[in-house]
Write an enzyme that holds these catalytic residues in place. Structure first.
Site, short mmCIF file in Angstrom:
data_model
loop_
_atom_site.label_atom_id
_atom_site.label_comp_id
_atom_site.label_asym_id
_atom_site.label_seq_id
_atom_site.Cartn_x
_atom_site.Cartn_y
_atom_site.Cartn_z
N HIS A 23 0.84 -1.19 0.00
CA HIS A 23 0.00 0.00 0.00
C HIS A 23 0.87 1.24 0.00
O HIS A 23 2.06 1.19 0.34
CB HIS A 23 -0.96 0.00 1.19
CG HIS A 23 -0.26 -0.03 2.52
ND1 HIS A 23 0.29 -1.18 3.05
CD2 HIS A 23 -0.04 0.94 3.43
CE1 HIS A 23 0.83 -0.91 4.22
NE2 HIS A 23 0.65 0.38 4.48
N ARG A 43 10.36 -1.66 2.71
CA ARG A 43 10.19 -0.64 1.68
C ARG A 43 10.58 -1.24 0.34
O ARG A 43 11.70 -1.72 0.17
CB ARG A 43 11.07 0.57 2.01
CG ARG A 43 10.75 1.80 1.23
CD ARG A 43 11.50 3.03 1.77
NE ARG A 43 11.05 3.36 3.12
CZ ARG A 43 11.76 3.13 4.23
NH1 ARG A 43 12.95 2.59 4.16
NH2 ARG A 43 11.29 3.45 5.41
#
Length: 170
Positions: A23, A43
């Site tokens: 997301h 990440r």
């Protein structure tokens, strides 16, 4: 990006994103992200942002690949009927429960049977909170309050025309 194009973010939207789902939060969007306690963020992309020293942040692509939940739903929005002056449950899962309070009048909350702390996030307006021990605090938009698990009850009194609070407990 295809899912985001079909689900533009609007005020008062609530989304429940499952753990491991990829997301992103777009520019100019203010969110209250409520989640199970975790100290891990993988990440995989960072929109080419740089820190104060001009360096990009580390990616965790290999680790993320193993943790990603690859199931994609058509819609992650939490559908709810807005109600005035009573709690509306947005999410109830094994890790936390979050409700919305859209208030114009005083509300009392009984936590005597709850064995958890309670967090209130003031999303709009201003209100006064008074607990069973007489502790009193004014909470304004953008502020949060943590009630210890020993709190038995609290009375919330709006001090502005519209008050919106998120209530979360485990």
């Amino acid at each position: 990006a295809d899912i985001l194009a079909r689900m533009p973010v609007k005020p008062d939207n609530a989304y429940f994103i499952p753990a491991g789902a990829i997301h992103a939060i777009g520019k100019g969007i203010l969110i209250a992200e409520i989640q199970q306690t975790s100290d891990i963020t993988y990440r995989i992309y960072d929109f080419n942002r740089k820190d104060a020293n001009g360096k990009t942040r580390e990616f965790h692509t290999d680790l993320a690949r193993e943790a990603i939940n690859y199931e994609v739903l058509d819609d992650y929005r939490t559908k709810y009927e807005p109600l005035k002056d009573e709690p509306v449950e947005l999410v109830a899962c094994p890790y936390f429960t979050t409700s919305l309070y859209d208030m114009t009048e005083e509300i009392s909350c009984d936590y005597s049977e709850l064995d958890s702390f309670v967090i209130f996030i003031c999303m709009e307006g201003s209100c006064k909170m008074v607990d069973n021990e007489g502790n009193e605090l004014t909470v304004n938009a953008g502020e949060s309050i943590l009630l210890p698990a020993t709190t038995q009850d609290i009375t919330i009194t709006p001090e502005s025309a519209n008050v919106k609070l998120l209530e979360t407990y485990v």
